[in-house]
Design a protein around this motif. Structure first.
Motif, short mmCIF file in Angstrom:
data_model
loop_
_atom_site.label_atom_id
_atom_site.label_comp_id
_atom_site.label_asym_id
_atom_site.label_seq_id
_atom_site.Cartn_x
_atom_site.Cartn_y
_atom_site.Cartn_z
N ILE A 90 0.86 -1.19 0.00
CA ILE A 90 0.00 0.00 0.00
C ILE A 90 0.90 1.24 0.00
CG2 ILE A 90 -1.77 1.31 1.25
CD1 ILE A 90 -2.74 -1.34 2.43
N THR A 93 -3.20 5.92 1.37
CA THR A 93 -4.62 5.70 1.67
C THR A 93 -5.30 7.06 1.79
OG1 THR A 93 -4.34 5.75 4.06
CG2 THR A 93 -4.08 3.61 3.00
N LEU A 125 -12.40 0.80 6.98
CA LEU A 125 -11.09 0.27 6.60
C LEU A 125 -9.94 1.19 6.99
CD1 LEU A 125 -11.99 -1.06 3.02
CD2 LEU A 125 -11.62 -2.41 5.09
N GLN A 128 -7.78 -0.31 9.41
CA GLN A 128 -7.23 -1.63 9.06
C GLN A 128 -6.08 -1.55 8.08
OE1 GLN A 128 -10.03 -4.79 7.99
NE2 GLN A 128 -11.70 -3.64 8.90
N LEU A 129 -6.18 -0.64 7.09
CA LEU A 129 -5.20 -0.58 6.01
C LEU A 129 -4.37 0.68 6.13
CD1 LEU A 129 -7.50 -1.79 3.06
CD2 LEU A 129 -6.08 -3.16 4.61
N HIS A 130 -3.04 0.50 6.10
CA HIS A 130 -2.13 1.63 6.27
C HIS A 130 -0.99 1.53 5.26
CE1 HIS A 130 -4.19 2.29 10.06
NE2 HIS A 130 -3.95 1.02 10.39
N LEU A 135 -0.40 -6.34 0.79
CA LEU A 135 -1.82 -6.65 0.62
C LEU A 135 -2.04 -7.47 -0.63
CD1 LEU A 135 -4.57 -5.68 2.07
CD2 LEU A 135 -4.82 -4.20 0.06
N ILE A 157 -4.53 -9.25 4.20
CA ILE A 157 -3.28 -8.60 4.61
C ILE A 157 -2.22 -9.68 4.70
CG2 ILE A 157 -2.14 -7.34 6.47
CD1 ILE A 157 -4.95 -6.14 7.14
#
Length: 714
Positions: A90, A93, A125, A128-130, A135, A157
């Motif tokens: 990632i 974001t 999210l 949760q997602l950084h 991913l 993840i």
């Protein structure tokens, strides 16, 4: 070292077969969990909490689900409308919460490019997602304003603590996990050990048998259930391992049944038409056709030198007690004693009273044993039982809790068998081999008669004795409650008696919507029906007080009995023709049917009112079944259908191993096939002595052990 179990590769390296490698490395089904690859002392406690303590446990820790992901592709290779899995890091974001449709957006990069991925209403999210996370996202690629993107894909993840995680192997098994042991980690550990562990698996069935039944070799089935490459592989593996579970269960039951009938001789009871006439004179009514058929089957069993093992199942009020009394009198005529065990003191006292009425004026001595008998009285009675001076002994588990030794136990009758496990039944019989009749007023679905009660022959009483009134059941909505209560008032005024049943004794903080017997008793007594005699009955009351209340209700001195499910079985008051069940949605179908069975025991029509305020679809479906039918066997099948076998009964309680994959409802045809095959196996090899049955013999000893008394067949 024997090197024959291997070969040389083209490079000259010596390669061992996985079987030989497992032997050399010392990894086998008995290897402690911490010694397996990828585990160690750090992860072992988390696995042990899941019941995974050795290699065999890991192999049989089956996935709860399987995912089959699309193929992995690099970002530069993507095309519109392709269904793919993309792996990367990632880069950024962003949450656009002020758009007309809030969007959570990320950019995923790999070494070939970047891909925009969005989730509508994806604010959840953000935590949760950084950036920096690895991913894998999988779904359909679409084009938006000349740019490729993914919309609302599923994702995984990629965990840093699983360094060898291969993006191409992201799908497949999903394991039951805990906070300290994730599904991903379990999958990693299984992959590291599956070759060695599956190589140690012993085969149960011959190749020709597997071909006939369309089964895989066990080694292959275990590999494919953990590492399926496609859904057809998974289906074949599940079929093989489900059949194996059901076959071993049915074989264990068949062995137990064979041993009980052939290894412990019982008293061959003599029978004559003269004895039949003498027994029938005790009953002030003609028996039904179903009762006569059940008696015929029981007489046939008891006339053999092999112990009877028969389940008598009959709907509530169908007259099972009369059949049991007939069997008891046959045993007593042959100079044998009878033990009758019931799950509650109320039910055992009920049996004592009804049997005493049938035997009034006879020389048959009947005694009741309770857990609260004075020590001196119990001591005197146990001595008389051991000398053969008592013919029929009735009680609860007090009969098996030491001190009682029958002089000549010829018949053991166990009522409400589903409340007792196999071990309790065995304790009543001890080292003797009396004939055994188990009874239940809970109609049992055919799947359960083949599993939980698979070691018993079955007799069924469906028709109720003649002269019984009709029972009408009404589901009462909140707006019709007052009208129903007034209707009940009219019935009680006309001389009928009523039960009001509640799901708990006293109110509590946990669920204020549940009504309690104690609170509603006060309300009914003082406000709703002050003109009637209203009494309370529940399991926490002193025994003498319960006995007194029931006796007064039986005599008609109490008009309305407010109770919990303590009246579920054994209460027989013909004049009680009204039942109200509050919070009826909180009861299972079988329990509702049992409760309703307390009314409709006389000639008058009866009425059962189900009060419920629930809008839960499943609960309403259950109550509608009750309103539609009074047939306990139809209701039992519906209950199994609605709730599933796992909720209805625990195989472990009944001395059977739990089923990890098979479902006795969904796999009923396979269950029938397994039962037939198990019986044929035992017919050909009653002692499982043939070489081809040695692995099967070891398996049933391990799975059933002492619970079914099979430890000495080795």
């Amino acid at each position: 070292m024997n090197l024959q179990a291997g070969c040389y590769s083209a490079s000259g390296l010596f390669l061992f077969s996985s079987q030989r490698f497992a032997e050399i490395m010392g990894i086998n089904l008995n290897t402690e969990i911490q010694m397996l690859k990828g585990v160690g002392p750090g992860k072992a406690p988390a696995l042990q909490e899941l019941g995974v303590c050795n290699g065999a446990d890991l192999l049989e820790y089956f996935p709860r689900d399987w995912e089959f992901l699309p193929e992995t592709a690099q970002i530069s290779e993507l095309t519109a409308n392709a269904n793919v899995c993309v792996c990367g890091v990632i880069e950024s974001t962003d949450y656009h919460k002020f758009k007309r449709k809030p969007i959570f957006e990320i950019y995923l990069i790999d070494k070939t490019g970047a891909l925009r991925i969005i989730w509508f209403n994806g604010g959840y999210l953000a935590n949760q997602l950084h950036p920096g996370m690895r991913l894998a996202a999988y779904g359909k690629v679409t084009k938006y304003k000349h740019q490729l993107q993914m919309t609302n894909p599923r994702f995984k993840i990629l965990r840093e603590d699983i360094p060898e995680q291969d993006p191409k192997q992201l799908g497949g098994a999903v394991y039951p996990a805990t906070a300290s042991m994730s599904s991903g980690m379990l999958k990693y550990i299984v992959r590291k050990n599956i070759d060695e562990l599956s190589a140690c698996v012993k085969e149960y069935f011959t190749e020709s048998f597997r071909e006939e039944k369309n089964l895989l070799p066990r080694k292959e089935a275990f590999r494919l259930i953990h590492l399926p490459q496609e859904e057809s592989h998974l289906s074949a593996a599940k079929r093989t391992l489900k059949y194996e579970e059901l076959f071993l269960m049915q074989l264990g039951l068949a062995v137990r049944r064979y041993r009980m009938r052939n290894f412990a001789p019982s008293i061959a009871m003599k029978f004559s038409s003269q004895l039949d006439r003498r027994i029938r004179k005790r009953f002030p009514f003609f028996l039904t056709e179903d009762q006569d058929k059940a008696i015929e089957e029981i007489v046939s069993d008891m006339s053999e030198p092999k112990p009877m093992n028969r389940l008598l199942q009959g709907d509530v009020g169908s007259g099972k007690t009369v059949v049991a009394v007939y069997a008891a009198l046959m045993a007593i005529a042959n100079k044998a004693q009878v033990g009758i065990m019931a799950p509650t003191e109320i039910l055992s006292r009920q049996h004592y009273q009804s049997i005493s009425r049938f035997l009034e004026g006879s020389r048959v001595r009947t005694e009741l044993v309770t857990g609260k008998m004075p020590a001196s009285e119990r001591k005197q009675l146990t001595e008389q039982i051991s000398k053969g001076e008592v013919d029929i002994v009735i009680g609860t588990t007090a009969l098996i809790q030491g001190g009682i030794d029958f002089h000549n136990l010829g018949l053991a009758v166990i009522d409400e068998q589903h409340k007792f496990g196999v071990e309790q039944r065995a304790k009543l019989r001890k080292d003797k081999a009396p004939h055994c009749l188990v009874m239940t007023a809970t109609p049992i679905p055919r799947t359960m008669t083949m599993t939980v009660f698979g070691d018993l022959d079955v007799s069924v009483i469906k028709t109720a004795p003649p002269g019984r009134g009709k029972v009408t059941t009404k589901l009462v909505s909140p707006e019709n409650r007052k009208k129903a209560m007034e209707y009940i008032r009219g019935l009680v005024k006309a001389g009928r008696q009523a039960f009001f049943v509640y799901p708990r004794i006293e109110s509590g903080e946990s669920d204020r919507n549940l009504k309690s017997a104690e609170e509603e008793f006060e309300l009914l007594k003082t406000c709703v029906y002050p003109e009637f005699s209203v009494e309370l009955l529940h399991g926490q009351m002193p025994q003498e007080q319960k006995k007194n209340v029931m006796e007064r209700f039986r005599k008609g001195e109490v008009n309305i009995l407010v109770s919990t499910v303590v009246i579920e079985v054994g209460v027989d008051v013909p004049n009680a023709t009204v039942m109200v069940i509050e919070n009826a949605n909180n009861f299972g179908l079988a329990q509702l049917h049992q409760l309703r069975g307390r009314i409709g025991r006389g000639a008058s029509d009866s009425f059962c009112f189900l009060f419920s305020e629930s809008d839960n679809e499943t609960a309403i479906k259950r109550l509608e079944v009750m309103q539609k039918s009074t047939d306990g066997f139809y209701i039992a099948e519906k209950d199994l259908e609605i709730r599933g076998p796992g909720e209805l009964f625990s195989t472990r309680q009944h001395g059977l191993p739990d089923l990890k994959l098979a479902n006795i409802v969904e796999d009923f045809e396979m269950l029938r096939m397994a039962k037939k095959d198990a019986e044929e196996t035992l017919k050909e090899d009653p002692f499982l002595q043939s070489q081809e049955n040695q692995n099967i013999k070891k398996a049933i000893i391990k799975k059933f052990g002492a619970r079914l008394g099979l430890t000495d067949i080795a």
